[in-house]
Motif scaffolding. Structure first.
Motif, PDB file in Angstrom:
ATOM      1  N   UNK A 193       0.857  -1.183   0.000  1.00 56.48           N
ATOM      2  CA  UNK A 193       0.000   0.000   0.000  1.00 56.48           C
ATOM      3  C   UNK A 193       0.897   1.238   0.000  1.00 56.48           C
ATOM      4  N   UNK A 194       0.294   2.392  -0.292  1.00 58.50           N
ATOM      5  CA  UNK A 194       1.029   3.652  -0.299  1.00 58.50           C
ATOM      6  C   UNK A 194       0.397   4.570   0.736  1.00 58.50           C
ATOM      7  N   UNK A 195       1.230   5.337   1.412  1.00 60.15           N
ATOM      8  CA  UNK A 195       0.736   6.341   2.360  1.00 60.15           C
ATOM      9  C   UNK A 195       1.143   7.706   1.808  1.00 60.15           C
ATOM     10  N   UNK A 196       0.140   8.444   1.339  1.00 60.66           N
ATOM     11  CA  UNK A 196       0.416   9.739   0.711  1.00 60.66           C
ATOM     12  C   UNK A 196       0.305  10.859   1.738  1.00 60.66           C
ATOM     13  N   UNK A 197       1.299  11.721   1.751  1.00 59.92           N
ATOM     14  CA  UNK A 197       1.286  12.884   2.636  1.00 59.92           C
ATOM     15  C   UNK A 197       1.023  14.120   1.781  1.00 59.92           C
ATOM     16  N   UNK A 198       0.001  14.879   2.141  1.00 61.94           N
ATOM     17  CA  UNK A 198      -0.359  16.063   1.369  1.00 61.94           C
ATOM     18  C   UNK A 198      -0.504  17.294   2.244  1.00 61.94           C
ATOM     19  N   UNK A 199      -0.269  18.424   1.634  1.00 65.68           N
ATOM     20  CA  UNK A 199      -0.273  19.727   2.320  1.00 65.68           C
ATOM     21  C   UNK A 199      -1.506  20.499   1.868  1.00 65.68           C
ATOM     22  N   UNK A 200      -2.194  21.108   2.812  1.00 64.16           N
ATOM     23  CA  UNK A 200      -3.419  21.862   2.512  1.00 64.16           C
ATOM     24  C   UNK A 200      -3.096  23.168   1.792  1.00 64.16           C
ATOM     25  N   UNK A 201      -3.796  23.448   0.684  1.00 67.38           N
ATOM     26  CA  UNK A 201      -3.620  24.705  -0.047  1.00 67.38           C
ATOM     27  C   UNK A 201      -4.787  25.658   0.182  1.00 67.38           C
ATOM     28  N   UNK A 202      -5.994  25.121   0.289  1.00 64.00           N
ATOM     29  CA  UNK A 202      -7.188  25.936   0.545  1.00 64.00           C
ATOM     30  C   UNK A 202      -8.274  25.039   1.120  1.00 64.00           C
ATOM     31  N   UNK A 203      -9.246  25.658   1.775  1.00 66.54           N
ATOM     32  CA  UNK A 203     -10.376  24.912   2.333  1.00 66.54           C
ATOM     33  C   UNK A 203     -11.638  25.754   2.246  1.00 66.54           C
ATOM     34  N   UNK A 204     -12.780  25.098   2.055  1.00 67.21           N
ATOM     35  CA  UNK A 204     -14.077  25.772   2.048  1.00 67.21           C
ATOM     36  C   UNK A 204     -15.030  24.995   2.946  1.00 67.21           C
ATOM     37  N   UNK A 205     -15.802  25.720   3.750  1.00 67.14           N
ATOM     38  CA  UNK A 205     -16.752  25.078   4.685  1.00 67.14           C
ATOM     39  C   UNK A 205     -17.886  26.049   4.976  1.00 67.14           C
ATOM     40  N   UNK A 206     -19.043  25.553   5.471  1.00 70.02           N
ATOM     41  CA  UNK A 206     -20.165  26.444   5.770  1.00 70.02           C
ATOM     42  C   UNK A 206     -19.793  27.388   6.915  1.00 70.02           C
ATOM     43  N   UNK A 207     -19.999  28.650   6.690  1.00 66.97           N
ATOM     44  CA  UNK A 207     -19.567  29.675   7.653  1.00 66.97           C
ATOM     45  C   UNK A 207     -20.181  29.442   9.049  1.00 66.97           C
ATOM     46  N   UNK A 208     -21.443  28.968   9.062  1.00 66.36           N
ATOM     47  CA  UNK A 208     -22.134  28.799  10.352  1.00 66.36           C
ATOM     48  C   UNK A 208     -21.752  27.506  11.073  1.00 66.36           C
ATOM     49  N   UNK A 209     -20.855  26.694  10.492  1.00 68.65           N
ATOM     50  CA  UNK A 209     -20.478  25.431  11.129  1.00 68.65           C
ATOM     51  C   UNK A 209     -19.250  25.569  12.023  1.00 68.65           C
ATOM     52  N   UNK A 210     -18.618  26.757  12.019  1.00 67.36           N
ATOM     53  CA  UNK A 210     -17.377  26.897  12.784  1.00 67.36           C
ATOM     54  C   UNK A 210     -17.644  27.570  14.134  1.00 67.36           C
ATOM     55  N   UNK A 211     -17.058  26.991  15.195  1.00 69.92           N
ATOM     56  CA  UNK A 211     -17.212  27.541  16.542  1.00 69.92           C
ATOM     57  C   UNK A 211     -16.170  28.631  16.772  1.00 69.92           C
ATOM     58  N   UNK A 212     -16.328  29.363  17.844  1.00 63.33           N
ATOM     59  CA  UNK A 212     -15.426  30.480  18.144  1.00 63.33           C
ATOM     60  C   UNK A 212     -13.976  30.067  18.290  1.00 63.33           C
ATOM     61  N   UNK A 213     -13.774  28.824  18.717  1.00 59.00           N
ATOM     62  CA  UNK A 213     -12.402  28.365  18.954  1.00 59.00           C
ATOM     63  C   UNK A 213     -11.800  27.616  17.766  1.00 59.00           C
ATOM     64  N   UNK A 214     -12.531  27.579  16.629  1.00 63.08           N
ATOM     65  CA  UNK A 214     -11.983  26.927  15.440  1.00 63.08           C
ATOM     66  C   UNK A 214     -12.525  25.530  15.187  1.00 63.08           C
ATOM     67  N   UNK A 215     -13.211  24.957  16.168  1.00 63.27           N
ATOM     68  CA  UNK A 215     -13.823  23.628  15.978  1.00 63.27           C
ATOM     69  C   UNK A 215     -14.886  23.709  14.897  1.00 63.27           C
ATOM     70  N   UNK A 216     -14.817  22.803  13.928  1.00 56.75           N
ATOM     71  CA  UNK A 216     -15.797  22.782  12.851  1.00 56.75           C
ATOM     72  C   UNK A 216     -16.807  21.690  13.148  1.00 56.75           C
ATOM     73  N   UNK A 217     -18.080  22.042  13.210  1.00 49.07           N
ATOM     74  CA  UNK A 217     -19.128  21.070  13.517  1.00 49.07           C
ATOM     75  C   UNK A 217     -19.486  20.294  12.247  1.00 49.07           C
ATOM     76  N   UNK A 218     -18.717  19.245  11.990  1.00 51.77           N
ATOM     77  CA  UNK A 218     -18.914  18.500  10.744  1.00 51.77           C
ATOM     78  C   UNK A 218     -20.211  17.704  10.770  1.00 51.77           C
ATOM     79  N   UNK A 219     -20.733  17.453  11.951  1.00 51.82           N
ATOM     80  CA  UNK A 219     -22.046  16.801  12.040  1.00 51.82           C
ATOM     81  C   UNK A 219     -23.130  17.718  11.465  1.00 51.82           C
ATOM     82  N   UNK A 220     -23.092  18.996  11.832  1.00 55.62           N
ATOM     83  CA  UNK A 220     -24.029  19.972  11.275  1.00 55.62           C
ATOM     84  C   UNK A 220     -23.888  20.079   9.761  1.00 55.62           C
TER      85      UNK A 220
END
Lengths: 217, 217
Positions: B150-177
């Motif tokens: 098997x191969x284990x690929x390591x990747x670096x984040x370039x950008x991210x998009x998520x629903x604005x109302x899903x993020x808490x004040x401390x940065x936790x993203x409510x992925x369940x919501x």
């Protein structure tokens, strides 16, 4: 939708960034890793990065944070080659989370949080009696992720224990029935609701729901 | 409890063993990996092995099955260095699962299953419009897991998009919501029920529930 570029992410407050980035991989496995040092002193830690690597031979991977400060779990695994993976279930989630506190090397997290070490033939490391799915592993490789000094440990399964009534005829283990939880971010714990199993995908066939307990579809 | 030793596991029927061992790591992240070949031909595949590797720099790992048969996703990532990670949500779970069928290289899984490629600045690979959490990555390392190819690929984040109302004040993203699902075994899909966030663990403090939506505790 909020869009963040890499430079926005690098400019975030350190804790905010850690909480966000930890949330982005999706739901994580929730396991307790049991180890002991060469004198048999037990250690227990919550790990959310166990992944399946292969079934034949049965291999699992696990990410360990950089050993720049003493990491008892990592040191014990290197010293003994042995560790156990124990599913965190609903009944022990708080105790499991408490193992992430920085206890002294001489202090057993089992005692500190009120869980019971289970010593099994085939493993030098202790398992967790209160876990309903638990297994013994042997370290076979310790890979250095150079980019951030984390370690990716590859381990081979030596034995496994699970509730007899949780296994389906085809080998699928209903870990939801076993009470296994999932983790999100650094500190979110979730129970699950089975949407169903989906049939093996073929290009000329529609996906069939193997269990009619679908709710969200 | 049923106990299986390594020799019992090795003696199991191949498919039964694969179903069982795939269930043992706990809940898995459910993601669609978007790629394209050097001509821009899109490809999409469901992957349940994305793990968090670190937040600074933001790194993710991902297991790819052995490239003994053509693996379009893996080949595309090697060729372009670019891929996207897109959370599978309730509304697209069946379409996502269908991408695991063996489509020809010339056929786009986006078209075949009815999802929409989203081309974003910063990524050569397409993202998934119907996903609510999506991100672009750059391959930085391809690690060979010698024990099973098997191969284990390591990747670096370039950008991210998520629903604005899903993020808490401390940065936790409510992925369940955000409707993100979890996978168990090879084909089990689950929605989640938030038990709550647990406070940062300290040896001299009780764990506190940060959100009082606990049910199972």
């Amino acid at each position: 939708m909020k869009r963040l570029l890499r430079e926005d992410i690098d400019a975030l407050d350190k804790r905010f960034r850690a909480a966000l980035i930890n949330s982005l991989s999706g739901f994580k496995s929730a396991n307790l890793i049991g180890t002991c040092d060469i004198k048999g002193q037990p250690n227990l830690s919550v790990v959310s990065s166990v992944v399946h690597l292969g079934s034949n031979p049965p291999l699992f991977g696990m990410v360990m944070r950089p050993p720049v400060v003493p990491r008892h779990t990592y040191e014990n695994i290197l010293a003994t080659g042995s560790y156990t993976i124990n599913h965190i279930n609903l009944d022990i989630a708080e105790q499991a989370h408490q193992t992430s506190a920085r206890y002294d090397r001489e202090e057993s997290e089992f005692d500190a949080v009120g869980l019971t070490p289970l010593w099994r033939e085939g493993s030098r490391a202790p398992a967790v009696k209160e876990a309903k799915v638990r297994m013994g592993l042997q370290l076979i490789r310790d890979i250095d992720i150079k980019e951030n000094q984390t370690r990716f440990l590859v381990g081979e399964l030596k034995w496994v224990e699970f509730p007899e009534n949780a296994i389906a005829e085809d080998g699928y283990l209903n870990i939801e029935d076993a009470g296994t939880v999932a983790i999100s971010g650094l500190d979110g714990y979730h129970q699950t609701d089975h949407l169903g199993r989906l049939s093996y995908a073929k290009t000329d066939k529609e996906i069939v729901r193997l269990q009619e307990v679908m709710q969200g579809f």
